[in-house]
Design a protein around this motif. Structure first.
Motif, PDB file in Angstrom:
ATOM      1  N   LEU A  80      -6.749   6.965  -4.383  1.00 53.65           N
ATOM      2  CA  LEU A  80      -6.969   6.575  -2.987  1.00 53.65           C
ATOM      3  C   LEU A  80      -8.307   5.863  -2.825  1.00 53.65           C
ATOM      4  O   LEU A  80      -8.399   4.822  -2.167  1.00 53.65           O
ATOM      5  N   ALA A  90      -4.788   0.116   5.351  1.00 53.85           N
ATOM      6  CA  ALA A  90      -5.328   1.477   5.291  1.00 53.85           C
ATOM      7  C   ALA A  90      -5.784   1.934   6.669  1.00 53.85           C
ATOM      8  O   ALA A  90      -5.573   3.087   7.059  1.00 53.85           O
ATOM      9  N   MET A 124       0.833  -1.203   0.000  1.00 52.83           N
ATOM     10  CA  MET A 124       0.000   0.000   0.000  1.00 52.83           C
ATOM     11  C   MET A 124       0.865   1.249   0.000  1.00 52.83           C
ATOM     12  O   MET A 124       0.493   2.268  -0.603  1.00 52.83           O
ATOM     13  N   VAL A 158      -6.510   2.188  -3.075  1.00 58.33           N
ATOM     14  CA  VAL A 158      -5.960   2.004  -1.726  1.00 58.33           C
ATOM     15  C   VAL A 158      -7.031   1.494  -0.762  1.00 58.33           C
ATOM     16  O   VAL A 158      -6.812   0.527  -0.027  1.00 58.33           O
ATOM     17  N   PHE A 196       1.510   2.478  -3.515  1.00 52.16           N
ATOM     18  CA  PHE A 196       0.374   3.220  -4.083  1.00 52.16           C
ATOM     19  C   PHE A 196       0.244   4.596  -3.425  1.00 52.16           C
ATOM     20  O   PHE A 196      -0.009   5.603  -4.096  1.00 52.16           O
ATOM     21  N   LEU A 197       0.417   4.621  -2.099  1.00 57.34           N
ATOM     22  CA  LEU A 197       0.286   5.894  -1.392  1.00 57.34           C
ATOM     23  C   LEU A 197       1.303   6.911  -1.888  1.00 57.34           C
ATOM     24  O   LEU A 197       0.983   8.097  -2.032  1.00 57.34           O
TER      25      LEU A 197
END
Length: 525
Positions: A263, A275, A216, A267, A219-220
Motif C-alpha cells: 500500500l 487513492a 488500483m 498504491v 493492487f488493492l
C-alpha cells in the motif's frame, strides 16, 4: 550486488539445508540459523552506515539495476531505502526466532521444513527490495508456495483446509494485481513509447480517472487480502491456528506486512487521484476491522485464533493510517508494522510453548499457570500489555501516531478507531485471566522457559521496550522514504500578507504549455 546476495544466500542456504538432512537431521537447523543470522548482521551494517550512504536529495541507500529481458522492459532492479531497511531487519530478526521456535517442535522432514522457511524469507526479502513490477510479482508468488507447504505438511488437524484457503485467497488476489501491472505497462508504453516494468519510470504514468481506479483496485485486492482487511480476512484465522509455530510467526510478523508495504510503496505513489477517491471507504473498512477483530478475539476459546483475530484488529490501524495521507499517520503505520510483528509474533511463540507442554490450544483447559511457570507468565504479561497499547511499549507509539494522523483526515472514524483500544484491553486481559490466573485444572508437567526459550523471549522484550522508549531512530530511518511517498499529496501553501494586484493581459491559447500533474487536493476534508 550485496542486495542480490541477500536473496541468493537465503535461496542457496535453503537448498543446502534440505540436502544436508541426509547427512545429519540436526544440520538443517544449524544451517538455516547461520544463514538468517548472517543476513541479519549484514542488514545491521546498513543500519549503522545508512546515514553516510544516502545521497543528497534522495531517500535511497543503495540501488542495483541490471537489464534482464530488455526487449520486454524487465530488469533486475533492487533498491533499499529506510522503509525497506526497517522491514528487512524485522524479517531476519523474526526469521531467527521462527527457526529457534521450531528447534524441537519439528521432527519429520526437517530438511524440507527449513528449505521452506528460508525460501519464504527469500520471497519476503525480494518483495521488500525489488523495484521492477514484474520481479515484484515473481517474489510475491515465491512467498506463497513455501508457506502453503509449511501449513499443509507441518500444521495441525485441519491443516489442508487452511493451506488451500490461504493459497486460493492470496493467489486469486495476486492474479488481479498481475492484470493491473500489465495494464500500467501497456498504458505507459502507449503514452511514452517505452514499455517497462521499472517502478521509477512508471511513477510518472498518467491515467484517465476511471482507468486509474480499476488499475488500483487490482493492487488493492492483493494488498488488502494479505493485510488482511475485513471482509477479506477469513483465510487468516484458519491459517494462523493450523500453522506450526514458525509458520504463525512468519505469517503474522512478515507476510501481513507485505500487504501494508505494498500500500505504501505502490498504491499511494502510483495512483494518487484514485487513492484519494477510495480513501474514505478503505478507512471505514479499517475501522470496521479494528472493532470486528476485537469482538471476535474476545469470543475465541482457541488461543491461536484469539491472537489471529487481534491481528485483524491491529491491521485495521494500518488501513486507517495509510489512507490518511500525512506523515504522522505514515510514521504510525511503519511503527505498527514493526511492533505488531514483534508483539503478535511473541504471542504466537508463547502459544507454541504452551501447546508443546499441554497439547491443546483451548484456553478453557488452562488457568492458574502463574505459580508453575512464572517466567512465561511475566513475558506473556509484557506482550499482552504491548498488544493493548500500554505507554512505554512500542505499540503505544504506533497507535498514537496513527490516530493523530487519521484525526487530521477523518475525525469521526478516528473516534470509532479509538474505541478499538478499549476493546483491545478487554481481549488482552482475557488472555492473562484465562491462562495464568484462576484455578489450575491441568495435571500436565509444566516446566518453565528453558535457556533457548528465555533467550528468545528476552530479545523480544528488550526490542519492544526499546521501540517504546526510544522510537526516534526508527522514525528517522523511515522519514525520507515516507516523505517521498507523500510528494503527490502535498499542497502548495501560498501565504500573502495582502492581496496582490495582477495585471491582466490576453494570452493566446497556443502559447499555453500544459503540464500533466499527478496528485491533487485531499478528498477527505
Amino acid at each position: 550486488m550485496i542486495l542480490t546476495w541477500l536473496i541468493s544466500f537465503l535461496l542457496i542456504g535453503g537448498i543446502i539445508a534440505w540436502l544436508s538432512s541426509k547427512l545429519n537431521p540436526a544440520f538443517p537447523r544449524w544451517i538455516a540459523l547461520g544463514v538468517v543470522l548472517a543476513s541479519f548482521l549484514t542488514t545491521l551494517l546498513f543500519w549503522t552506515s545508512s546515514a553516510a550512504l544516502i545521497q543528497p536529495n534522495s531517500s535511497w541507500i543503495v540501488r542495483l539495476d541490471i537489464p534482464w529481458v530488455p526487449q520486454w522492459g524487465v530488469s533486475f532492479s533492487l533498491a533499499m531505502d529506510g522503509l525497506s531497511l526497517l522491514l528487512l531487519l524485522l524479517t531476519f530478526f523474526l526469521g531467527i526466532l521462527a527457526i529457534l521456535a521450531s528447534w524441537t517442535e519439528i521432527k519429520t522432514r526437517v530438511g524440507f521444513f527449513y528449505f521452506n522457511i528460508l525460501w519464504v524469507l527469500a520471497g519476503i526479502t525480494g518483495v521488500f527490495l525489488t523495484m521492477d513490477l514484474f520481479l515484484f510479482y515473481f517474489f510475491w508468488e515465491v512467498m506463497l508456495i513455501p508457506m502453503y507447504f509449511l501449513i499443509g505438511i507441518w500444521g495441525h488437524e485441519n491443516r489442508m483446509y487452511a493451506a488451500y484457503k490461504f493459497f486460493i485467497f492470496t493467489q486469486a488476489s495476486g492474479l488481479l494485481m498481475l492484470l493491473s501491472i500489465l495494464g500500467i505497462y501497456f498504458i505507459h508504453g502507449n503514452n511514452t513509447g517505452t514499455y517497462t516494468f521499472n517502478y521509477f519510470q512508471l511513477l510518472n504514468t498518467s491515467f484517465p480517472p476511471a482507468v486509474g481506479g480499476w488499475l488500483m483496485a487490482g493492487f488493492l485486492a492483493a494488498f488488502l487480502v494479505k493485510l488482511p482487511v475485513v471482509p477479506f480476512h477469513s483465510w487468516l484465522p484458519d491459517a494462523h491456528s493450523e500453522a506450526p509455530t514458525a509458520g504463525s510467526v512468519i505469517l503474522a510478523g512478515l507476510l501481513l506486512k507485505t500487504g501494508a508495504y505494498g500500500l505504501l510503496r505502490f498504491v499511494v505513489p502510483l495512483f494518487p487521484e484514485a487513492a484519494q477517491a477510495f480513501a474514505p471507504w478503505i478507512m471505514l473498512l479499517g475501522v470496521i476491522g479494528i472493532l470486528y477483530g476485537a469482538i471476535l478475539a474476545f469470543s475465541q476459546t482457541d488461543l491461536k485464533r484469539l491472537v489471529a483475530y487481534t491481528s485483524v484488529s491491529h491491521m485495521g490501524f494500518v488501513a486507517l493510517g495509510v489512507f490518511a495521507f500525512n506523515e504522522w499517520a505514515f510514521q504510525g503505520v511503519v511503527m505498527q508494522m514493526i511492533t505488531h510483528g514483534l508483539s503478535t509474533g511473541a504471542l504466537f511463540i508463547l502459544a507454541g510453548f504452551l501447546y508443546q507442554r499441554l497439547h491443546t490450544r483451548d484456553i478453557r483447559q488452562m488457568g492458574g499457570f502463574w505459580s508453575t511457570i512464572p517466567k512465561m507468565g511475566v513475558v506473556t504479561l509484557v506482550f499482552v500489555m504491548a498488544s493493548l497499547g500500554l505507554p512505554g511499549l512500542g505499540n503505544f507509539i504506533a497507535e498514537f501516531l496513527t490516530l493523530v494522523g487519521s484525526w487530521q483526515a477523518n475525525r469521526t472514524l478516528t473516534i470509532f478507531a479509538t474505541i478499538g483500544l478499549v476493546a483491545a484491553t478487554a481481549y488482552s486481559l482475557r488472555i492473562m485471566q484465562k491462562v495464568f490466573l484462576g484455578k489450575n485444572h491441568s495435571d500436565h508437567l509444566m516446566p518453565d522457559l528453558n535457556f533457548r526459550e528465555m533467550g528468545m523471549a528476552a530479545s523480544l522484550v528488550i526490542t519492544i521496550l526499546w521501540l517504546g522508549l526510544n522510537p526516534q531512530p526508527v522514525l528517522d530511518r523511515a522519514r525520507l522514504s515516507l516523505q517521498e511517498q507523500l510528494q503527490a499529496y502535498q499542497k502548495q501553501n501560498v501565504k500573502t500578507a495582502k492581496p496582490v494586484e495582477v495585471a491582466q493581459q490576453s494570452i493566446s491559447p497556443d502559447s499555453v504549455l500544459s503540464i500533466p500533474t499527478k496528485g491533487g487536493s485531499h478528498a477527505l476534508k
